[in-house]
Motif scaffolding. Structure first.
Motif, PDB file in Angstrom:
ATOM      1  N   PRO A 189       0.798  -1.236   0.000  1.00 13.10           N
ATOM      2  CA  PRO A 189       0.000   0.000   0.000  1.00 13.10           C
ATOM      3  C   PRO A 189       0.828   1.284   0.000  1.00 13.10           C
ATOM      4  CG  PRO A 189      -0.571  -1.473   1.842  1.00 13.10           C
ATOM      5  CD  PRO A 189       0.761  -1.899   1.305  1.00 13.10           C
ATOM      6  N   GLY A 190       2.136   1.172   0.169  1.00  9.85           N
ATOM      7  CA  GLY A 190       2.959   2.374   0.253  1.00  9.85           C
ATOM      8  C   GLY A 190       3.546   2.770  -1.085  1.00  9.85           C
ATOM      9  N   ALA A 191       4.256   3.880  -1.075  1.00  4.13           N
ATOM     10  CA  ALA A 191       4.997   4.352  -2.248  1.00  4.13           C
ATOM     11  C   ALA A 191       5.984   5.391  -1.758  1.00  4.13           C
ATOM     12  CB  ALA A 191       4.071   4.953  -3.303  1.00  4.13           C
ATOM     13  N   GLU A 192       7.262   5.088  -1.898  1.00  4.67           N
ATOM     14  CA  GLU A 192       8.312   5.951  -1.368  1.00  4.67           C
ATOM     15  C   GLU A 192       8.286   7.333  -2.017  1.00  4.67           C
ATOM     16  OE1 GLU A 192      11.425   6.467   1.384  1.00  4.67           O
ATOM     17  OE2 GLU A 192      10.113   4.744   1.070  1.00  4.67           O
ATOM     18  N   PHE A 193       7.866   7.405  -3.270  1.00  4.07           N
ATOM     19  CA  PHE A 193       7.927   8.663  -4.023  1.00  4.07           C
ATOM     20  C   PHE A 193       7.017   9.729  -3.439  1.00  4.07           C
ATOM     21  CE2 PHE A 193       6.386  11.341  -7.545  1.00  4.07           C
ATOM     22  CZ  PHE A 193       7.592  11.889  -7.958  1.00  4.07           C
ATOM     23  N   GLY A 194       5.815   9.347  -2.989  1.00  2.00           N
ATOM     24  CA  GLY A 194       4.898  10.350  -2.456  1.00  2.00           C
ATOM     25  C   GLY A 194       3.474   9.835  -2.386  1.00  2.00           C
ATOM     26  N   SER A 195       2.610  10.604  -1.716  1.00  3.60           N
ATOM     27  CA  SER A 195       1.240  10.158  -1.466  1.00  3.60           C
ATOM     28  C   SER A 195       0.419  10.022  -2.735  1.00  3.60           C
ATOM     29  CB  SER A 195       0.552  11.142  -0.508  1.00  3.60           C
ATOM     30  OG  SER A 195       0.460  12.436  -1.104  1.00  3.60           O
ATOM     31  N   ALA A 196       0.756  10.751  -3.794  1.00  6.53           N
ATOM     32  CA  ALA A 196      -0.028  10.699  -5.029  1.00  6.53           C
ATOM     33  C   ALA A 196      -0.022   9.299  -5.636  1.00  6.53           C
ATOM     34  CB  ALA A 196       0.496  11.718  -6.040  1.00  6.53           C
ATOM     35  N   LYS A 197       1.012   8.517  -5.384  1.00  9.33           N
ATOM     36  CA  LYS A 197       1.120   7.184  -5.972  1.00  9.33           C
ATOM     37  C   LYS A 197       0.389   6.118  -5.154  1.00  9.33           C
ATOM     38  CE  LYS A 197       5.057   5.797  -7.766  1.00  9.33           C
ATOM     39  NZ  LYS A 197       6.489   5.527  -7.995  1.00  9.33           N
ATOM     40  N   ARG A 198      -0.238   6.531  -4.046  1.00  5.63           N
ATOM     41  CA  ARG A 198      -0.872   5.553  -3.160  1.00  5.63           C
ATOM     42  C   ARG A 198      -2.361   5.405  -3.467  1.00  5.63           C
ATOM     43  NH1 ARG A 198       1.867   8.236   1.958  1.00  5.63           N
ATOM     44  NH2 ARG A 198       3.972   7.376   1.761  1.00  5.63           N
ATOM     45  N   TRP A 199      -2.749   4.192  -3.772  1.00  8.29           N
ATOM     46  CA  TRP A 199      -4.169   3.847  -3.839  1.00  8.29           C
ATOM     47  C   TRP A 199      -4.721   4.016  -2.429  1.00  8.29           C
ATOM     48  CZ3 TRP A 199      -6.747  -1.544  -4.297  1.00  8.29           C
ATOM     49  CH2 TRP A 199      -7.896  -1.479  -5.094  1.00  8.29           C
ATOM     50  N   PRO A 200      -5.921   4.580  -2.246  1.00  6.48           N
ATOM     51  CA  PRO A 200      -6.433   4.837  -0.893  1.00  6.48           C
ATOM     52  C   PRO A 200      -6.443   3.598  -0.009  1.00  6.48           C
ATOM     53  CG  PRO A 200      -7.795   5.948  -2.519  1.00  6.48           C
ATOM     54  CD  PRO A 200      -6.834   5.087  -3.288  1.00  6.48           C
ATOM     55  N   ALA A 201      -6.137   3.800   1.266  1.00  4.96           N
ATOM     56  CA  ALA A 201      -6.149   2.689   2.226  1.00  4.96           C
ATOM     57  C   ALA A 201      -7.522   2.026   2.263  1.00  4.96           C
ATOM     58  CB  ALA A 201      -5.763   3.200   3.605  1.00  4.96           C
ATOM     59  N   SER A 202      -8.589   2.822   2.097  1.00  2.10           N
ATOM     60  CA  SER A 202      -9.944   2.254   2.116  1.00  2.10           C
ATOM     61  C   SER A 202     -10.156   1.298   0.954  1.00  2.10           C
ATOM     62  CB  SER A 202     -10.978   3.388   2.065  1.00  2.10           C
ATOM     63  OG  SER A 202     -10.808   4.181   0.896  1.00  2.10           O
ATOM     64  N   HIS A 203      -9.531   1.556  -0.202  1.00  2.13           N
ATOM     65  CA  HIS A 203      -9.649   0.654  -1.347  1.00  2.13           C
ATOM     66  C   HIS A 203      -8.929  -0.667  -1.069  1.00  2.13           C
ATOM     67  CE1 HIS A 203     -11.570   3.869  -3.252  1.00  2.13           C
ATOM     68  NE2 HIS A 203     -10.815   4.054  -4.327  1.00  2.13           N
ATOM     69  N   PHE A 204      -7.738  -0.584  -0.474  1.00  2.00           N
ATOM     70  CA  PHE A 204      -7.026  -1.818  -0.114  1.00  2.00           C
ATOM     71  C   PHE A 204      -7.842  -2.622   0.897  1.00  2.00           C
ATOM     72  CE2 PHE A 204      -3.062   0.149  -1.766  1.00  2.00           C
ATOM     73  CZ  PHE A 204      -2.545  -0.936  -2.452  1.00  2.00           C
ATOM     74  N   ALA A 205      -8.452  -1.918   1.871  1.00  2.00           N
ATOM     75  CA  ALA A 205      -9.247  -2.614   2.891  1.00  2.00           C
ATOM     76  C   ALA A 205     -10.456  -3.294   2.263  1.00  2.00           C
ATOM     77  CB  ALA A 205      -9.691  -1.629   3.964  1.00  2.00           C
ATOM     78  N   THR A 206     -11.105  -2.617   1.336  1.00  2.00           N
ATOM     79  CA  THR A 206     -12.263  -3.208   0.658  1.00  2.00           C
ATOM     80  C   THR A 206     -11.853  -4.446  -0.124  1.00  2.00           C
ATOM     81  OG1 THR A 206     -13.390  -1.073   0.473  1.00  2.00           O
ATOM     82  CG2 THR A 206     -14.055  -2.802  -1.077  1.00  2.00           C
ATOM     83  N   LYS A 235       3.089  12.909 -12.687  1.00  2.00           N
ATOM     84  CA  LYS A 235       4.396  12.585 -12.110  1.00  2.00           C
ATOM     85  C   LYS A 235       4.744  13.466 -10.911  1.00  2.00           C
ATOM     86  CE  LYS A 235       6.057  10.942 -16.591  1.00  2.00           C
ATOM     87  NZ  LYS A 235       7.079  11.054 -17.648  1.00  2.00           N
ATOM     88  N   GLN A 236       3.723  13.875 -10.174  1.00  2.00           N
ATOM     89  CA  GLN A 236       3.920  14.715  -8.990  1.00  2.00           C
ATOM     90  C   GLN A 236       3.810  13.867  -7.723  1.00  2.00           C
ATOM     91  OE1 GLN A 236       4.738  18.088  -9.320  1.00  2.00           O
ATOM     92  NE2 GLN A 236       4.848  17.439 -11.466  1.00  2.00           N
ATOM     93  N   ARG A 237       4.496  14.329  -6.673  1.00  2.00           N
ATOM     94  CA  ARG A 237       4.460  13.606  -5.394  1.00  2.00           C
ATOM     95  C   ARG A 237       3.096  13.718  -4.723  1.00  2.00           C
ATOM     96  NH1 ARG A 237       9.486  12.083  -3.279  1.00  2.00           N
ATOM     97  NH2 ARG A 237      11.260  12.782  -4.529  1.00  2.00           N
ATOM     98  N   GLU A 238       2.438  14.862  -4.880  1.00  2.00           N
ATOM     99  CA  GLU A 238       1.098  15.080  -4.354  1.00  2.00           C
ATOM    100  C   GLU A 238       0.220  15.584  -5.486  1.00  2.00           C
ATOM    101  OE1 GLU A 238       1.224  17.649  -0.989  1.00  2.00           O
ATOM    102  OE2 GLU A 238       2.655  16.423   0.113  1.00  2.00           O
ATOM    103  N   CYS A 239      -1.054  15.277  -5.428  1.00  2.00           N
ATOM    104  CA  CYS A 239      -1.964  15.679  -6.503  1.00  2.00           C
ATOM    105  C   CYS A 239      -1.990  17.195  -6.638  1.00  2.00           C
ATOM    106  CB  CYS A 239      -3.373  15.160  -6.227  1.00  2.00           C
ATOM    107  SG  CYS A 239      -4.582  15.675  -7.458  1.00  2.00           S
ATOM    108  N   PRO A 240      -1.566  17.767  -7.762  1.00  2.00           N
ATOM    109  CA  PRO A 240      -1.537  19.221  -7.919  1.00  2.00           C
ATOM    110  C   PRO A 240      -2.929  19.839  -8.013  1.00  2.00           C
ATOM    111  CG  PRO A 240      -0.918  18.155  -9.980  1.00  2.00           C
ATOM    112  CD  PRO A 240      -1.024  17.074  -8.953  1.00  2.00           C
ATOM    113  N   LEU A 241      -3.948  19.011  -8.300  1.00  2.00           N
ATOM    114  CA  LEU A 241      -5.319  19.518  -8.412  1.00  2.00           C
ATOM    115  C   LEU A 241      -6.121  19.296  -7.132  1.00  2.00           C
ATOM    116  CD1 LEU A 241      -6.124  18.286 -12.039  1.00  2.00           C
ATOM    117  CD2 LEU A 241      -5.277  20.528 -11.304  1.00  2.00           C
ATOM    118  N   GLY A 242      -5.538  18.537  -6.195  1.00  2.00           N
ATOM    119  CA  GLY A 242      -6.168  18.359  -4.890  1.00  2.00           C
ATOM    120  C   GLY A 242      -7.259  17.307  -4.819  1.00  2.00           C
TER     121      GLY A 242
END
Length: 351
Positions: A191-208, A316-323
């Motif tokens: 569930p992680g990604a060293e590059f940044g949060s933008a590359k992470r599928w939501p924890a709720s999706h993994f849980a589902t 290719k951003q570490r965090e979503c630039p559009l939010g």
């Protein structure tokens, strides 16, 4: 009577990337060098955290761990280390990072053939210079593997794919250490990604997705893997699905590699762990959001890449630039589950 002295073993030096996933993608270069120079030993210089992946590459003779601080030039320390490299007598060096710092080392060590990409201010330091089109970059495996050939604008074809090897003893030891059964199927999540949060599928999706697995196949062992930095994300998954096995930050990378080699499937973000599982030829379900699924896809026999390919991607951003993080939020578990279910059904006798 004089004893004959064997000539020293000829050696090649490969300076590995600093990212685990990139190091995996560079493994086909080692396969090609082994084919081209069967009498040479291949030494790989790499950061400590990359070494466990290199230990699963049969082409590597010696791992030399990088003694430098991240981001620091440290010219004096590099000069001293270059003297050590000089004594090992390398015939050629392959410099995979694009930085000036690492191009300095083989030049300081007096290695005559120094192969790499143009990178930053490396003319003279690299004397077999390759070039990549930044507007249309080569896929990662091709990017590194091309260094085994003469520089050419044409990418090499029919390349080997990344391959890692784990022994049966290593697998058994890792399962026992993690408290997992060797008689029940293991499904790994990254569930992680060293590059940044933008590359992470939501924890709720993994849980589902974990709940879907465990409802359909209650004997399955869903294992969360990652570094200590991924522990909080994995905590969220455990809070929603307590039956999963939370091993993020609780296993060394050597053990994580061995555990992944036992898995009937890996579901992960575009991360080092995903690419390790792929190189172990485990069925891989890869989640892509802000990165390009065509640039570094999984290579296992069974592999699926999931991407909504939105107009804003790949940013290719570490965090979503559009939010809004739509590239991951809107990639629902329902899109992934049928593929994982198919893999599990095909694994006859184990689920």
């Amino acid at each position: 009577m004089m004893q004959s002295v064997s000539p020293p073993t000829p050696r090649l030096l490969v300076i590995a990337p600093n990212w685990i996933g990139d190091a995996v993608m560079a493994q086909p270069l080692l396969q090609l060098l082994r084919q081209q120079y069967p009498q040479h030993a291949i030494d790989v210089l790499a950061p400590t955290w990359v070494a466990p992946v290199l230990r699963a590459m049969t082409e590597v003779d010696t791992i030399l761990e990088t003694p430098f601080k991240h981001g620091a030039l440290q010219l004096r320390e590099r000069w001293r280390f270059a003297r050590l490299l000089c004594r090992r007598g390398y015939d050629a060096a392959y410099v995979l990072p694009n930085t000036l710092k690492f191009a300095l080392l083989p030049w300081m060590a007096g290695i005559k053939k120094r192969v790499g990409y143009r990178g930053e201010s490396r003319y003279g330091l690299i004397n077999v210079m390759h070039f990549d089109d930044k507007a249309h970059p080569r896929p990662m495996v091709t990017f590194y593997a091309a260094l085994a050939f003469s520089p050419s604008p044409q990418a090499p074809l029919n390349l080997p794919r990344p391959t890692l090897t784990v022994s049966a003893a290593q697998r058994a030891a890792a399962l026992k250490k993690a408290g997992l059964s060797d008689e029940k199927p293991v499904i790994c999540f990254a569930p992680g990604a060293e590059f940044g949060s933008a590359k992470r599928w939501p924890a709720s999706h993994f849980a589902t997705l974990a709940k879907l697995v465990l409802v359909s196949y209650p004997q399955a062992q869903v294992v969360l893997l990652g570094s200590p930095k991924d522990a909080l994300v994995c905590d969220e998954i455990v809070a929603a699905c307590p039956q999963v096995h939370h091993l993020a930050g609780k296993t060394c990378l050597d053990d994580a590699v061995a555990l992944m080699s036992t898995a009937i499937a890996m579901v992960g973000n575009d991360s080092g762990l995903l690419h390790i599982a792929s190189a172990l030829n485990r069925p891989a379900l890869a989640i892509y959001g802000p990165t390009d699924p065509d640039h570094a896809p999984p290579f296992s026999d069974i592999a699926h890449s999931f991407s909504l390919r939105l107009k804003c991607a790949p940013c290719k951003q570490r965090e979503c630039p559009l939010g809004h993080h739509d590239c991951m939020q809107k990639l629902s578990p329902d899109l992934v589950w049928p593929h994982l279910q198919s893999i599990m059904k095909a694994t006859s006798g184990r689920v």
